[in-house]
Design a protein around this motif. Structure first.
Motif, PDB file in Angstrom:
ATOM      1  N   PHE A  46       0.836  -1.199   0.000  1.00 29.24           N
ATOM      2  CA  PHE A  46       0.000   0.000   0.000  1.00 29.24           C
ATOM      3  C   PHE A  46       0.876   1.256   0.000  1.00 29.24           C
ATOM      4  CE2 PHE A  46      -2.766  -3.263   1.844  1.00 29.24           C
ATOM      5  CZ  PHE A  46      -3.909  -3.087   1.068  1.00 29.24           C
ATOM      6  N   SER A  47       0.282   2.400  -0.369  1.00 27.41           N
ATOM      7  CA  SER A  47       1.027   3.651  -0.451  1.00 27.41           C
ATOM      8  C   SER A  47       1.394   4.163   0.938  1.00 27.41           C
ATOM      9  CB  SER A  47       0.194   4.718  -1.174  1.00 27.41           C
ATOM     10  OG  SER A  47      -0.908   5.115  -0.366  1.00 27.41           O
ATOM     11  N   MET A  48       2.290   5.139   0.971  1.00 26.35           N
ATOM     12  CA  MET A  48       2.689   5.740   2.245  1.00 26.35           C
ATOM     13  C   MET A  48       1.523   6.502   2.867  1.00 26.35           C
ATOM     14  SD  MET A  48       6.616   7.005   1.573  1.00 26.35           S
ATOM     15  CE  MET A  48       6.295   7.632  -0.082  1.00 26.35           C
ATOM     16  N   LEU A  49       0.647   7.043   2.028  1.00 21.91           N
ATOM     17  CA  LEU A  49      -0.530   7.729   2.542  1.00 21.91           C
ATOM     18  C   LEU A  49      -1.427   6.761   3.300  1.00 21.91           C
ATOM     19  CD1 LEU A  49      -2.386  10.174   2.798  1.00 21.91           C
ATOM     20  CD2 LEU A  49      -3.330   9.603   0.543  1.00 21.91           C
ATOM     21  N   VAL A  50      -1.643   5.583   2.716  1.00 25.67           N
ATOM     22  CA  VAL A  50      -2.455   4.553   3.382  1.00 25.67           C
ATOM     23  C   VAL A  50      -1.784   4.115   4.679  1.00 25.67           C
ATOM     24  CG1 VAL A  50      -3.330   2.185   3.221  1.00 25.67           C
ATOM     25  CG2 VAL A  50      -3.545   3.730   1.263  1.00 25.67           C
ATOM     26  N   GLY A 359       2.067  11.791   5.290  1.00 24.73           N
ATOM     27  CA  GLY A 359       2.006  10.784   4.232  1.00 24.73           C
ATOM     28  C   GLY A 359       1.589  11.406   2.906  1.00 24.73           C
ATOM     29  N   GLY A 360       0.629  12.340   2.966  1.00 20.24           N
ATOM     30  CA  GLY A 360       0.200  13.031   1.755  1.00 20.24           C
ATOM     31  C   GLY A 360       1.309  13.888   1.170  1.00 20.24           C
ATOM     32  N   VAL A 361       2.069  14.573   2.047  1.00 20.13           N
ATOM     33  CA  VAL A 361       3.210  15.371   1.591  1.00 20.13           C
ATOM     34  C   VAL A 361       4.249  14.473   0.924  1.00 20.13           C
ATOM     35  CG1 VAL A 361       5.177  16.775   2.361  1.00 20.13           C
ATOM     36  CG2 VAL A 361       2.897  17.202   3.286  1.00 20.13           C
ATOM     37  N   ALA A 362       4.492  13.306   1.524  1.00 14.77           N
ATOM     38  CA  ALA A 362       5.484  12.373   0.975  1.00 14.77           C
ATOM     39  C   ALA A 362       5.049  11.842  -0.387  1.00 14.77           C
ATOM     40  CB  ALA A 362       5.699  11.215   1.946  1.00 14.77           C
ATOM     41  N   ASP A 363       3.778  11.497  -0.524  1.00 14.82           N
ATOM     42  CA  ASP A 363       3.286  10.974  -1.804  1.00 14.82           C
ATOM     43  C   ASP A 363       3.283  12.056  -2.885  1.00 14.82           C
ATOM     44  OD1 ASP A 363       2.908   8.320  -1.135  1.00 14.82           O
ATOM     45  OD2 ASP A 363       0.852   8.598  -0.456  1.00 14.82           O
ATOM     46  N   LEU A 367       9.611  12.006   0.012  1.00 13.16           N
ATOM     47  CA  LEU A 367       9.977  11.924   1.426  1.00 13.16           C
ATOM     48  C   LEU A 367      10.960  13.008   1.846  1.00 13.16           C
ATOM     49  CD1 LEU A 367      10.179   8.064   1.953  1.00 13.16           C
ATOM     50  CD2 LEU A 367       8.971   9.647   3.451  1.00 13.16           C
ATOM     51  N   ALA A 368      11.697  13.557   0.900  1.00 14.53           N
ATOM     52  CA  ALA A 368      12.670  14.592   1.234  1.00 14.53           C
ATOM     53  C   ALA A 368      12.006  15.853   1.792  1.00 14.53           C
ATOM     54  CB  ALA A 368      13.494  14.958  -0.002  1.00 14.53           C
ATOM     55  N   TYR A 369      10.696  15.997   1.570  1.00 14.23           N
ATOM     56  CA  TYR A 369      10.011  17.226   1.981  1.00 14.23           C
ATOM     57  C   TYR A 369       9.276  17.117   3.323  1.00 14.23           C
ATOM     58  CZ  TYR A 369      10.922  19.236  -2.614  1.00 14.23           C
ATOM     59  OH  TYR A 369      11.541  19.741  -3.731  1.00 14.23           O
ATOM     60  N   ILE A 370       9.292  15.944   3.939  1.00 11.96           N
ATOM     61  CA  ILE A 370       8.485  15.800   5.147  1.00 11.96           C
ATOM     62  C   ILE A 370       9.051  16.587   6.329  1.00 11.96           C
ATOM     63  CG2 ILE A 370       7.588  13.553   4.410  1.00 11.96           C
ATOM     64  CD1 ILE A 370       9.409  12.192   6.417  1.00 11.96           C
ATOM     65  N   PHE A 371      10.362  16.670   6.437  1.00 12.63           N
ATOM     66  CA  PHE A 371      10.918  17.401   7.575  1.00 12.63           C
ATOM     67  C   PHE A 371      10.892  18.916   7.383  1.00 12.63           C
ATOM     68  CE2 PHE A 371      12.485  13.191   8.788  1.00 12.63           C
ATOM     69  CZ  PHE A 371      12.098  13.206  10.121  1.00 12.63           C
ATOM     70  N   PRO A 372      11.104  19.449   6.180  1.00 12.58           N
ATOM     71  CA  PRO A 372      10.874  20.891   6.010  1.00 12.58           C
ATOM     72  C   PRO A 372       9.442  21.290   6.363  1.00 12.58           C
ATOM     73  CG  PRO A 372      12.139  20.055   4.167  1.00 12.58           C
ATOM     74  CD  PRO A 372      11.720  18.863   4.973  1.00 12.58           C
ATOM     75  N   PHE A 373       8.485  20.449   5.996  1.00 10.09           N
ATOM     76  CA  PHE A 373       7.089  20.721   6.332  1.00 10.09           C
ATOM     77  C   PHE A 373       6.890  20.699   7.848  1.00 10.09           C
ATOM     78  CE2 PHE A 373       2.683  19.454   7.091  1.00 10.09           C
ATOM     79  CZ  PHE A 373       2.001  20.378   6.310  1.00 10.09           C
ATOM     80  N   SER A 374       7.481  19.712   8.522  1.00  6.32           N
ATOM     81  CA  SER A 374       7.358  19.600   9.981  1.00  6.32           C
ATOM     82  C   SER A 374       7.972  20.804  10.678  1.00  6.32           C
ATOM     83  CB  SER A 374       8.034  18.315  10.473  1.00  6.32           C
ATOM     84  OG  SER A 374       7.427  17.179   9.915  1.00  6.32           O
ATOM     85  N   ILE A 375       9.107  21.258  10.175  1.00  7.53           N
ATOM     86  CA  ILE A 375       9.767  22.436  10.760  1.00  7.53           C
ATOM     87  C   ILE A 375       8.836  23.647  10.694  1.00  7.53           C
ATOM     88  CG2 ILE A 375      11.662  24.082  10.427  1.00  7.53           C
ATOM     89  CD1 ILE A 375      13.327  21.656   9.401  1.00  7.53           C
TER      90      ILE A 375
END
Length: 394
Positions: A46-50, A359-363, A367-375
């Motif tokens: 399944f996808s990372m979003l799922v 998960g939506g950001v990663a899809d 995945l490289a963008y998940i931590f900038p988003f979290s910051i």
């Protein structure tokens, strides 16, 4: 002098006998935290979003159960909530075994995993503030700050230890071994809780106030907690996939380092809230957490990511008790159970939305963008903390 030392030792031992339930519950949660995202994404396809949505279902149910748990604690005492929680955790082990058994049918396995997450969330919602209230009722309100801090040590220490051990167990004994261990731990907690005397708070009209009334009072501090909690939630839910994306090994070790520094921070800076004030400590903690997430984001080597995870744990450690002490001052002591449950809702919201959101950001972006988003989200929390400080100083 000796009598004082003995009293301190006795109170500490008594405190441990209550927060041990927090440790058991969150150790069980941690056992599957690192292995389920990879199993859902790579094992079932399944996808990372799922994967994120399924993991986050736990926190949706925790959110739902917080209010119910608070009412039980206020009206019947914490023991029934703890007993129900421990039994719930044991049942999740059985369902997890079924999910792994049907791995040849991804949809069937996923349905069992959904039930596992929902029941885990229900158990977490029941255990959430119950040991804290049980300890406060037994030791007295003067120990509230210490109890909240030690409970946090048990919570996040257990998550970190469970996450690392879960990877080892699945590698050597598969999900069957993991499920059996969860069943045993839940039963141990249940039978130990049965040996302890229940406690109930003082009955008053204030204790019967609406949970949502109390929630409104603690909400400003809870919202700040939720924004800060997204950084931890990103690490706990996606760090193993993030490591796999970079072709690094031992992603679960980040959770362990996070947990170790979390505990160290609680122990070393245990008096910081009383000395500098809850809101000032929260601002400093959010700043340090942002620094840690930035290091993970910029890391080109797994060891540097470990440093970032440790600094994130160091920063996140005091956010909950610092804002919690501020939130508790907004309600009378007779509403303590509901107030703690309501305040705890916001970390559940944070953990709950992280799965589908990140998960939506990663899809969508990688995945490289998940931590900038979290910051960015944690920085919003830092801004809110400054706003609360200005409001309090007026």
């Amino acid at each position: 002098m000796d009598a004082t030392i003995d009293n301190t030792r006795n109170s500490s031992l008594s405190l441990i006998s209550y927060i041990i339930f927090t440790f058991i519950g969150y150790f069980i949660i941690g056992l599957s935290l690192s292995v389920l995202p990879i199993f859902i994404h790579q094992g079932l396809g399944f996808s990372m979003l799922v994967a994120g949505i399924v993991i986050s279902l736990q926190y949706v149910m925790t959110f739902v159960m917080r209010a119910y748990s608070g009412k039980i604690v206020d009206n019947k005492g914490p023991k029934p909530a703890v007993l129900g929680s421990m039994l719930g955790f044991s049942v999740t082990g059985i369902i997890l075994i079924m999910a792994f058994y049907f791995k040849f049918s991804p949809i069937t396995s996923l349905v069992f995993l959904i039930f596992t997450r929902l029941l885990t969330g229900s158990a977490e919602g029941m255990i959430g503030a119950s040991p804290i209230n049980w300890a406060i009722m037994s030791l007295g309100e003067k120990h509230t700050a210490k109890i909240i801090s030690y409970n946090g040590v048990a919570c996040y220490g257990a998550l970190a230890l469970g996450a690392s051990l879960g990877v080892v167990i699945v590698k050597n004994f598969s999900f069957y071994g993991l499920g059996i261990l969860i069943i045993i731990l839940g039963l141990i907690g249940y039978f130990f809780a049965r040996t302890k005397e229940n406690r109930t708070g003082k009955k008053s009209e204030e204790a019967q106030k609406s949970f949502w009334n109390v929630l409104g009072k603690v909400a400003p501090f809870g919202m700040c907690l939720a924004l800060g909690g997204l950084g931890f939630a990103t690490i706990s839910t996606f760090i193993t996939l993030y490591y796999d994306f970079h072709h690094w090994e031992n992603g679960a070790l980040c959770l362990s380092v996070f947990g170790i520094l979390f505990v160290v921070s609680r122990l070393i800076f245990s008096n910081a809230i009383n000395r500098f004030g809850g809101i000032n400590v929260a601002i400093a903690s959010l700043t340090v957490e942002t620094l840690g997430l930035t290091i993970i984001c910029l890391a080109t080597h797994p060891y540097l990511a470990l440093v970032g995870a440790g600094i994130t744990g160091l920063g996140f450690s005091l956010i909950f008790p610092a804002l919690g002490v501020m939130a508790m001052k907004t309600v009378p002591s007779s509403n303590q159970g509901s107030a703690l449950a309501g305040y705890g809702l916001f970390i559940d919201i944070s953990l709950g939305i992280t799965g589908p959101l990140i998960g939506g950001v990663a899809d969508a972006f990688g995945l490289a963008y998940i931590f900038p988003f979290s910051i960015a989200i944690v920085l919003v929390g830092l801004g809110l903390a400054y706003f609360l400080k200005m409001k309090l100083s007026e």
